[in-house]
Design an enzyme around this catalytic site. Sequence first.
Site, mmCIF file in Angstrom:
data_model
loop_
_atom_site.group_PDB
_atom_site.id
_atom_site.type_symbol
_atom_site.label_atom_id
_atom_site.label_comp_id
_atom_site.label_asym_id
_atom_site.label_seq_id
_atom_site.Cartn_x
_atom_site.Cartn_y
_atom_site.Cartn_z
ATOM 1 N N TYR A 1 -11.964 3.391 9.446
ATOM 2 C CA TYR A 1 -13.155 3.661 8.883
ATOM 3 C C TYR A 1 -13.465 2.827 7.473
ATOM 4 C CZ TYR A 1 -9.230 5.766 5.708
ATOM 5 O OH TYR A 1 -8.129 5.925 4.925
ATOM 6 N N LYS A 2 -12.650 1.586 7.342
ATOM 7 C CA LYS A 2 -13.138 0.748 6.652
ATOM 8 C C LYS A 2 -14.010 -0.337 7.033
ATOM 9 C CE LYS A 2 -8.661 0.896 3.636
ATOM 10 N NZ LYS A 2 -8.562 2.342 3.764
ATOM 11 N N ARG B 1 -12.426 -2.330 -8.375
ATOM 12 C CA ARG B 1 -12.702 -2.860 -7.090
ATOM 13 C C ARG B 1 -13.969 -2.878 -6.337
ATOM 14 N NH1 ARG B 1 -8.579 -1.153 -2.199
ATOM 15 N NH2 ARG B 1 -10.046 0.781 -2.468
ATOM 16 N N PHE C 1 0.975 -1.379 -0.109
ATOM 17 C CA PHE C 1 -0.174 0.195 0.012
ATOM 18 C C PHE C 1 0.828 1.254 -0.051
ATOM 19 C CE2 PHE C 1 -3.013 3.077 2.104
ATOM 20 C CZ PHE C 1 -3.898 3.241 1.124
ATOM 21 N N ASP D 1 -0.011 -4.376 8.732
ATOM 22 C CA ASP D 1 -1.021 -3.479 8.181
ATOM 23 C C ASP D 1 -2.307 -4.334 8.353
ATOM 24 O OD1 ASP D 1 -3.052 -1.683 7.518
ATOM 25 O OD2 ASP D 1 -1.527 -0.389 6.192
#
Length: 407
Positions: free
Chosen positions: A218-219, A366, A124, A193
């Site tokens: 927040y995911k 995605r 990422f 992560d």
Amino acid sequence: MTREDAKKLDAADPLAFARERFRLPKGVIYLDGNSLGAMPAAAPAALTDTSDRQWGADLIASWNKHGWIDWPTRVAAKLAPIVGAKPNELLIADSTSVCLFKLLASAARARPDRRTILTQQHNFPTDLYVAQGFAEMLGLRLSAVPADTVLTAIDQDTAVVTLTHVDYRSAAVHDIRAINDAAHAAGALTVWDLSHSAGAIELDLDGAGCDLAVGCGYKYLNGGPGAPAFLFVAERLQDEVRNPLPGWMGHAEPFAFVDDYRPAEGILKFLTGTPSILALAALDAGLDTFAELSMRDLEVKGRALSQLFIDEVEARCGDEVRLASPRNPSQRGSHVVFAHPQGYAVMQALIGRGVIGDFRAPDLMRFGFAPLYSRFAEMVRAAEILADILQSREWNQPRFEARAKVT
């Protein structure tokens, strides 16, 4: 599969009731919970209570009266069954990037005779940026290798292995236990992560021998836009590692206001500044959506949703799209990626039809599946709409090709 058959799966779904814990707009198929979780139904009231009754009525007394001072650990404790850790190993603090910097620095300082930070290529991006800046600051060497060579790249100079558990694009999953074991055998520490796995697939941080980890609020954890992150420090390491960004909230006596820093005991030492109470209130509501649910059950449903979506897309779209995620469900997280040369425009056309996913350069569409609220019937309907857009070339319009700041 027909929509009627998919609706039967929804009717038999033992987790279907959890959807009522969210406020979802009608007419929208939301397949982007891997990027921003849906709003918990309880979040508005939680925010209103915190702002009006607590802040508004009790003002600064709320730090004691409503226990705000303890919220970073109280809220974090709700993560324990979600990530497979002890409550005293978890803390809500800062952003994922700041938490990652803290833990990378802590791990590297705990291995002062080693010079290499090991990660994978195409990790990422923000993780790579943080690692690059950190390595440059301390004169360390950052080694980014292909994902399938990480295990063999660990050597006696490796101080830290830092990886994203679930790849943000492909959804490919690393074997946490195998990498932890290899790192420990070489004397290195690991920093994971968990941003694209926490809340979507079953984790056992303690059982897998994890050292340090960070994750996004927040995911899949549904904490709201820009929600604070969490960090994990294994109990066995808490006396060994130190916070490289010491601040007053991580002091043993923050209200003594003395000049010299003395770290708090345990996980609290990793606090730095004053916690964002309103953001913590929203994240607290997000974590409550997991109450009394098994992460194993959620993972099983998530993979069933993703497999149905793959099957339906490939059956309806043929070679118009290419699966860019692992085909084996056990080797992927809870999102799926399809490639198309005009992926951005196709995704914008989907969003225009009420199917919300997202796009990642250069050509990846995605689709995320949040087992708390995604439905099987939505998988079939989304595949139908995608096939229609591709067949009709509905995407081939200037309005769908204009790039927005957020993709």
